[in-house]
Design an enzyme around this catalytic site. Structure first.
Site, PDB file in Angstrom:
ATOM      1  N   LYS A 176       0.806  -1.215   0.000  1.00 12.42           N
ATOM      2  CA  LYS A 176       0.000   0.000   0.000  1.00 12.42           C
ATOM      3  C   LYS A 176       0.845   1.275   0.000  1.00 12.42           C
ATOM      4  O   LYS A 176       0.424   2.296  -0.547  1.00 12.42           O
ATOM      5  CB  LYS A 176      -0.962  -0.001   1.195  1.00 12.42           C
ATOM      6  CG  LYS A 176      -2.028  -1.085   1.102  1.00 12.42           C
ATOM      7  CD  LYS A 176      -2.984  -1.024   2.280  1.00 12.42           C
ATOM      8  CE  LYS A 176      -4.022  -2.129   2.197  1.00 12.42           C
ATOM      9  NZ  LYS A 176      -4.998  -2.050   3.306  1.00 12.42           N
ATOM     10  N   ASP A 198      -5.511  13.556  -2.340  1.00 12.61           N
ATOM     11  CA  ASP A 198      -5.081  14.193  -1.090  1.00 12.61           C
ATOM     12  C   ASP A 198      -5.193  13.225   0.087  1.00 12.61           C
ATOM     13  O   ASP A 198      -4.318  13.196   0.964  1.00 12.61           O
ATOM     14  CB  ASP A 198      -5.928  15.436  -0.813  1.00 12.61           C
ATOM     15  CG  ASP A 198      -5.628  16.575  -1.768  1.00 12.61           C
ATOM     16  OD1 ASP A 198      -4.564  16.540  -2.416  1.00 12.61           O
ATOM     17  OD2 ASP A 198      -6.461  17.500  -1.873  1.00 12.61           O
ATOM     18  N   ALA A 222      -4.125   0.990   9.875  1.00 10.27           N
ATOM     19  CA  ALA A 222      -5.574   1.154   9.972  1.00 10.27           C
ATOM     20  C   ALA A 222      -5.921   2.389  10.793  1.00 10.27           C
ATOM     21  O   ALA A 222      -6.867   3.124  10.474  1.00 10.27           O
ATOM     22  CB  ALA A 222      -6.210  -0.089  10.584  1.00 10.27           C
ATOM     23  N   GLY A 253     -16.364  -5.082  12.171  1.00  8.62           N
ATOM     24  CA  GLY A 253     -15.440  -4.556  11.175  1.00  8.62           C
ATOM     25  C   GLY A 253     -15.748  -4.918   9.739  1.00  8.62           C
ATOM     26  O   GLY A 253     -15.066  -4.451   8.825  1.00  8.62           O
TER      27      GLY A 253
END
Length: 277
Positions: A70, A82, A137, A245
């Protein structure tokens, strides 16, 4: 799209097998009767940039990015949103018709949408949010809560230095609290978010005092194995609004699916079951 090439998309990671994205995208494509395919791809880091630049020539309209790439893919992209820049990572690449690779991060969007779906009465103005953890996260969660207008975010992590680094990136709205004081931070909070793996099957328990929770407090746990974590079960027992989640996983995929396949997918019981497998 009957006169166009069948759109292809997929997820890149290493290992990629744990990703639930193929189940989710496959379910949406089938249930909505759309043309297209979604492919899991386990790519070595040495080949990552070459593979990404080759995919558009093969008919791919974009890919999701899983761990551990990532952050790496940011250097491959021509354009970066952004929010991806702020978080420092991208989970979505869009292959534009002009040949440019557009990097985005939809994890924060997914978190807020899941929060609003699970607790329709929640408002960013309700008060303080407590975020447990300071990993990748947590960055997405803190960025989204800050953008939504939460007045104060109390951040606590077992390693304080990681929390301090995150605070440096997000400013004065974030306040770092020692891990041993996490229970005190929860007292009176409007929202509590666990972004750590604590409580996950095979991981240590989340040993944070929860007696500060109040009826109506929104509590969400990003752990999905088990789906009903000890944190959520205790929160429910205390009259809190508990959100698992799974919603974040589903909601963060919606912008990419809509962009790639032209239709906005639904979130329903069959979708949740498909992701859980």
């Amino acid at each position: 799209m009957s006169d166009q090439r069948i759109p292809l998309a997929g997820v890149i990671g290493s290992p990629v097998a744990p990703s639930r994205a193929p189940r989710l995208f496959g379910h949406w494509l089938k249930s909505m009767g759309l043309r297209g395919a979604y492919v899991p791809m386990d790519i070595a880091q040495a080949d990552l940039a070459q593979v990404i630049r080759t995919l558009p020539k093969m008919g791919f309209v974009g890919v999701n990015i899983a761990a551990p790439y990532k952050e790496t893919v940011m250097s491959v992209a021509d354009l970066i949103t952004d929010r991806a820049t702020l978080i420092g990572a991208a989970n979505t690449l869009i292959f534009r018709k002009d040949g440019k690779i557009h990097a985005d991060n939809t994890e924060g969007y997914g978190f807020i949408e899941s929060l609003r779906n699970g607790a329709p009465g929640w408002s960013a103005r309700d008060g303080t949010a407590v975020v447990l953890g300071a990993g990748a996260a947590a960055r997405s969660v803190v960025a989204s809560l800050s953008d939504a207008g939460v007045p104060e975010i109390l951040l606590t992590n077992r390693t304080r230095v990681r929390a301090e680094k995150l605070k440096e990136d997000f400013g004065q709205r974030v306040r770092v609290v020692d891990w041993v004081q996490a229970g005190n931070a929860i007292d009176g909070a409007a929202l509590v978010v666990n972004t750590t793996p604590l409580g996950m099957t095979g991981k240590p328990e989340l040993r944070v005092p929860l007696d500060g929770l109040r009826p109506g407090t929104v509590v969400t746990d990003l752990v999905i194995n088990p789906l009903r974590t000890p944190l959520l079960l205790e929160a429910e027992r205390m009259g809190c609004i508990a959100i698992d989640g799974l919603g974040m996983i589903i909601c963060q995929a919606i912008p990419a699916f809509e962009r790639w396949f032209g239709e906005r997918p639904m979130i329903d019981g069959p979708t949740r079951l498909a992701v859980l497998g």
